[in-house]
Motif scaffolding. Sequence first.
Motif, short mmCIF file in Angstrom:
data_model
loop_
_atom_site.label_atom_id
_atom_site.label_comp_id
_atom_site.label_asym_id
_atom_site.label_seq_id
_atom_site.Cartn_x
_atom_site.Cartn_y
_atom_site.Cartn_z
N ALA A 128 86.86 53.78 143.64
CA ALA A 128 85.61 53.89 142.87
C ALA A 128 85.05 52.50 142.61
O ALA A 128 85.78 51.58 142.26
CB ALA A 128 85.87 54.62 141.55
N PRO A 129 83.74 52.32 142.79
CA PRO A 129 83.13 51.00 142.59
C PRO A 129 83.07 50.63 141.11
O PRO A 129 83.29 51.46 140.23
CB PRO A 129 81.73 51.17 143.17
CG PRO A 129 81.45 52.62 143.07
CD PRO A 129 82.76 53.32 143.23
N TRP A 130 82.71 49.40 140.85
CA TRP A 130 82.72 48.89 139.49
C TRP A 130 81.76 49.64 138.57
O TRP A 130 82.06 49.85 137.40
CB TRP A 130 82.42 47.39 139.47
CG TRP A 130 81.00 47.06 139.85
CD1 TRP A 130 80.54 46.78 141.08
CD2 TRP A 130 79.89 46.99 138.97
NE1 TRP A 130 79.19 46.56 141.05
CE2 TRP A 130 78.76 46.66 139.76
CE3 TRP A 130 79.71 47.16 137.60
CZ2 TRP A 130 77.49 46.51 139.23
CZ3 TRP A 130 78.44 47.01 137.07
CH2 TRP A 130 77.35 46.69 137.88
N HIS A 131 80.59 50.07 139.08
CA HIS A 131 79.63 50.73 138.19
C HIS A 131 80.12 52.12 137.78
O HIS A 131 79.84 52.57 136.67
CB HIS A 131 78.23 50.80 138.82
CG HIS A 131 78.15 51.55 140.11
ND1 HIS A 131 77.92 52.90 140.17
CD2 HIS A 131 78.28 51.13 141.40
CE1 HIS A 131 77.91 53.29 141.44
NE2 HIS A 131 78.13 52.23 142.21
N ILE A 132 80.89 52.79 138.63
CA ILE A 132 81.47 54.09 138.25
C ILE A 132 82.59 53.87 137.23
O ILE A 132 82.65 54.56 136.20
CB ILE A 132 82.00 54.84 139.50
CG1 ILE A 132 80.87 55.15 140.47
CG2 ILE A 132 82.76 56.10 139.10
CD1 ILE A 132 79.85 56.13 139.95
N THR A 133 83.45 52.90 137.50
CA THR A 133 84.55 52.65 136.56
C THR A 133 84.02 52.11 135.23
O THR A 133 84.60 52.39 134.18
CB THR A 133 85.60 51.70 137.16
OG1 THR A 133 84.98 50.51 137.61
CG2 THR A 133 86.35 52.34 138.28
N ALA A 134 82.91 51.37 135.25
CA ALA A 134 82.32 50.88 134.00
C ALA A 134 81.82 52.06 133.16
O ALA A 134 82.03 52.09 131.94
CB ALA A 134 81.19 49.91 134.29
N ARG A 135 81.18 53.04 133.80
CA ARG A 135 80.73 54.23 133.06
C ARG A 135 81.92 55.02 132.54
O ARG A 135 81.89 55.55 131.43
CB ARG A 135 79.86 55.12 133.95
CG ARG A 135 78.47 54.52 134.18
CD ARG A 135 77.57 55.41 134.96
NE ARG A 135 77.31 56.67 134.26
CZ ARG A 135 76.71 57.71 134.82
NH1 ARG A 135 76.30 57.63 136.08
NH2 ARG A 135 76.50 58.81 134.13
N VAL A 140 85.50 56.50 127.87
CA VAL A 140 86.81 56.39 127.19
C VAL A 140 86.65 55.62 125.89
O VAL A 140 87.24 55.99 124.87
CB VAL A 140 87.85 55.71 128.12
CG1 VAL A 140 89.13 55.41 127.36
CG2 VAL A 140 88.15 56.58 129.32
N ALA A 141 85.85 54.55 125.90
CA ALA A 141 85.65 53.76 124.68
C ALA A 141 84.98 54.58 123.59
O ALA A 141 85.41 54.55 122.43
CB ALA A 141 84.83 52.51 125.00
N VAL A 142 83.93 55.32 123.95
CA VAL A 142 83.24 56.16 122.95
C VAL A 142 84.21 57.20 122.41
O VAL A 142 84.30 57.41 121.19
CB VAL A 142 81.99 56.83 123.58
CG1 VAL A 142 81.44 57.91 122.68
CG2 VAL A 142 80.93 55.78 123.87
#
Length: 180
Positions: A128-135, A140-142
């Motif tokens: 998975a690219p960085w923008h998918i893992t960032a979302r 997870v953070a929320v």
Amino acid sequence: MGMPDDDILAPRKSRSGNSSRARFSRDEARGPIIDQEGHEIRPESLEQGFREFRFEFGQGGPFGNLTREQRIARLEAIAKLLDVAFILPGTNIRYGIDGLIGLIPVVGDIITTAISLWLVREARALGAPWHITARMLGNVAVDGVVGLVPFAGDAFDVMFRANMRNVRLLRRWLEKQPRM
């Protein structure tokens, strides 16, 4: 004639003054090694078995040989267990063990956040690219931060379903990728 209470509480000393314990060297005290069937095991084969026996938690570990589809199916199964495994009786509200473990103050939320982070790590390992893992990390953070609020945070966990969202994000990205 009865025994004096002193003999019951403390062991008798030998008459010669020496301890009654037998003293053996390491090799003398060790007898043959016997397996469950009563057969003797040779020490050489035992040492070889210990050298060959090991756990590998890297690529060759217990989950290292799964195909891509099997790994995705495992992620989906864990996400369902965490978020939608059960139905609240008398309602149509689904919840998972994330909502149950989250009822334990602070520790429960840390545990479920760690499992959610592991899912993100697995998604990254699948490419998975960085923008998918960032979302995914944002979800997870929320979920982790709001989940720290007693009771209201647990209700939010049940409704937000961060792990199902993350698996859905991963699945959508995978469907857009060309098959090899």
